[in-house]
Enzyme design. Sequence first.
Site, PDB file in Angstrom:
ATOM      1  N   SER A 229      39.090  58.693  37.379  1.00 25.13           N
ATOM      2  CA  SER A 229      39.404  57.306  37.016  1.00 25.13           C
ATOM      3  C   SER A 229      39.075  57.007  35.575  1.00 25.13           C
ATOM      4  O   SER A 229      37.962  57.267  35.113  1.00 25.13           O
ATOM      5  CB  SER A 229      38.609  56.346  37.882  1.00 25.13           C
ATOM      6  OG  SER A 229      39.080  56.371  39.182  1.00 25.13           O
TER       7      SER A 229
ATOM      8  N   HIS B 198      37.300  49.420  37.253  1.00 22.81           N
ATOM      9  CA  HIS B 198      36.478  49.696  38.436  1.00 22.81           C
ATOM     10  C   HIS B 198      35.436  50.774  38.166  1.00 22.81           C
ATOM     11  O   HIS B 198      34.571  51.012  38.994  1.00 22.81           O
ATOM     12  CB  HIS B 198      37.324  50.048  39.670  1.00 22.81           C
ATOM     13  CG  HIS B 198      37.908  51.435  39.685  1.00 22.81           C
ATOM     14  ND1 HIS B 198      39.192  51.707  39.322  1.00 22.81           N
ATOM     15  CD2 HIS B 198      37.360  52.623  40.028  1.00 22.81           C
ATOM     16  CE1 HIS B 198      39.431  52.996  39.446  1.00 22.81           C
ATOM     17  NE2 HIS B 198      38.334  53.586  39.877  1.00 22.81           N
TER      18      HIS B 198
ATOM     19  N   ASP C  76      43.098  46.733  35.999  1.00 17.89           N
ATOM     20  CA  ASP C  76      42.071  47.761  36.160  1.00 17.89           C
ATOM     21  C   ASP C  76      41.826  48.526  34.868  1.00 17.89           C
ATOM     22  O   ASP C  76      41.692  49.758  34.858  1.00 17.89           O
ATOM     23  CB  ASP C  76      42.465  48.730  37.289  1.00 17.89           C
ATOM     24  CG  ASP C  76      41.295  49.579  37.766  1.00 17.89           C
ATOM     25  OD1 ASP C  76      41.528  50.556  38.497  1.00 17.89           O
ATOM     26  OD2 ASP C  76      40.137  49.276  37.359  1.00 17.89           O
TER      27      ASP C  76
END
Lengths: 477, 466
Positions: free
Chosen positions: B207, B89, B120
């Site tokens: 992230s 993402h 992911d």
Amino acid sequence: MRNNPPSLIIAGLLLLFAGPDAALAQEISPRAAEAIYNKTAPALVTVQFVARVPVARFGSMRDVEHKTTGLIVRKDGLVLVAGSRAVDGLLGVGDLASPRNIAVKLADGRLLDAEFVGADEDTLLSFVKITSDPGDSAIPWVEFVDRPVRLGELLVSVAEQPDGYVPRHKLGFSRVAAVVERPSRFIQLADPMPGFTGSPVCTADGKVIGLLGRDPTAAGIGGAGSSFAALALELSPVAIPSARLLPFIESPPQTAEQERGFLGIQMQAFGPELARLWGLEPGGIVVSYLVPGSPAIDAGVKEGDIITHLDGVRVDITEDDEIVIFQHAVRRHPPGATVHLTVMRPLGEPDPATVFEEVAADVTLTHTPRSRLAAATVESPVLGCTVREITLGDRLERRLPADTKGVLVALVVPAGPASIGRLGAGDLIQRADGEPIDDLAAFEAHLERLKARKPAETVFFVQRGTDTAFVQIKLEW
Amino acid sequence: MRKPVVYAAVAVCLAAGAAVPGRSAPVAPAVRESVLQQQILEAQSRVLPALVHVQPISEVSTGGQTRRETGVGSGVIIDAAGTIVTNYHVVGKEATRIFCTLASKERVGADLIGGDPYTDIAVIRLKADDLKHDAPYAVLGRSADLQEGEFVIALGSPMSLSRSITHGIISCRDRFLGVDGRLPGGEQTGNFNTWIQTDAAINFGNSGGPLVNLQGEVIGINSRRGSVFADNLGFAIPIDVVREVVDQILRDGRVVRSTIGIDLQPLQELEDFFGFDAPAGALIAGIAPNSPAERGGLRVGDILLRFGGTETAARYAEQIPAVYKTIADTPVGETVAVEAYRLGQRVSLEVVTQELGESVGEEFGAADWGFTVRAITEQDARDRRLEDRTGVLVSSKSAEERSQLRWLSPGDVIRAINGEDVASLERFREIYADLSGSAAVLLKIRRASMTRFVALYPETGAPHAE
């Protein structure tokens, strides 16, 4: 006045120069305001009813009295109610179930019984009707009149004051800021009038020309039928003109929908862009879908047909918001009646160069299937939930195959057994303890079995959105 | 928990000091550092040089227009060639240019190698021309034996503050976050793994960064955080999952998985109901229409016991991803022997696996017409109850309200244009190109059960009432 030629001449000249605008009110004299007040205020009533409400954390239901403002719109005591929460209550949807003891309290103090007539799902206008004898004096009512207003015209509205105020009503004043044609027809007002939602709007000479509501196109709610959807909210003042209300007043939606003729089609408005593409006059209904069993199928109507006339009258629908007007025109006919449709049928697959042929279709209307507002329900205190039958509206909205069986969960009591077991409103129960649950009767039979055997749990198989799941509900006896 | 260690450490240090003959023992500065402190410093020194601040530039199509968007995230270099692991993402499938800032503060460009939305994870690689030396890299550890309470540090760029380190413990080693997660782009995620939960601060920008144990090994990739109302809830993808996915991406550019079209539900409460009391078994709560499971004869309510050679057990929700993974790891197109428990008996069936497609299809911006469409995937068909995947889905339209586009809504399926059938995105592109410059376009769309028509005038805009 003595015969005085100069003053006559002057008066004549004044009249000549003032012209027709002299009739357009810029001011409302106190006398005129009082006249409007006296004529209109008595028709504003309080509609009260008792509804069952879930008691949070205790897992039970209790009765609560609700009150809302209504307006008597017909001599025979038809009352128009606007305001979404009140409407929910009257409809018995959401967390307000089983409305009863509906009564109408008039401004003069008379308390009259009333019954729920129906509500229109798309516009959220609901109606109750006074059933008890009003006694010696007639029921006060306002007559909506379809009369155009002009820019700058001063309008008056009458609303209820909070409880305990004497007198019970107040006035509001606002000028016409715009007479909107598109995307739907309503009157935009220049001055906000908080607290006036659902109130009648009058011209200076006392003609009731609309109902105060909310800008139907605000808040980005698009799509067919949503234009009235929030009459209760007051973001920007608009008046819904009489032309849009009169069809409902003349034939209000009935809960017993089966008495209304049913055409069985889903629709798209024939708007100016499409009309221009094909060189046709805008205005009409494009047949988007023929519901299985629709009488229009027998009459030869096809998907893609454009209905231009209904019983010889031009269908002047150019925006999806206006489709309700056509629906009401159809619903005025009872089941079994034949409506004569004039249809423009595309020859071949529609493209910009499509040619249309005019076709006549006589459709014998069938009974309107029950709407979810009128759906039969079964309440189960043992489970702590209420279920209802699946309606045509549910099938269309959820794209369920026509032969789908089951019952829909309408309400789950907080902290009740169903809630703890994570049954949700909207779940479609299809099996219980391994046995199919085809309809409400089957569900009721299952409840009887539970009461007889008193098991520790019951397991439902449900459809939830596009998924399926087993729901285990632990029971207490 | 730290105090006994500190006292012991102090005792050790003091003891060491006292053992030197002839010295009275002024407390050396080193004594003030605990073992834990040293471990953190050492762990950080092994991974920080490999930490990367990732800035992808993506080209996103909305309302027919292509827009450039910058993103922010973190990554960790895993080999000397500059291969970097980050979150899908962060870079998505539209990252056209990726800028990385190394811990040394050098800025190096990177290329997208591939990604897997389901876990992911994405892999990028520093451009060899920009990287003038061997890249420092981190060592990957193992996640199978992690314990709740273990110390960890998280490295990344929270709120774009690059080269930040936070620390905490492992709060939960196998957190189940549901199998219906969606990434910001709408892709399905979370079906095949559980997460490591940590209270090391994880913020937006972390992230793709590494979660590291005290040995300085990467044991997870930080991907999610609790909602804005929660504190100290961070989630990382376990490194064993990452390793497998990275290997496949390096080999094939993506991860190939199988599906048979079943939905599982934890069996926990329902064993009595199904008369099944073994600790094994996975309850089939849903079967997709026209799926391998349906064709193979599996039914809702069956309890899956074996899939191929593997026992399947999902008494608890945390065990469900492993069962889906067993199915997913089976080669595509293979005939698999399946054993299930049905109404008191064991049944044996065969199921032929099919490939699990992507959940969000390719997009195309029809700039002249003011909207973006995308290919219809199995997931779309399922979510929207479409009979099949014919047509293209309107994913967004230009924000001009009350224009001719008011007749079109995101979610509409375009089935024909000017009378020509649109079967796929490919065909849509062809027709769009053919009609370039056309004054009028007629779209035939499906919305739920309804067929509707939309007339567009690309050059002139909508006519209004005359």
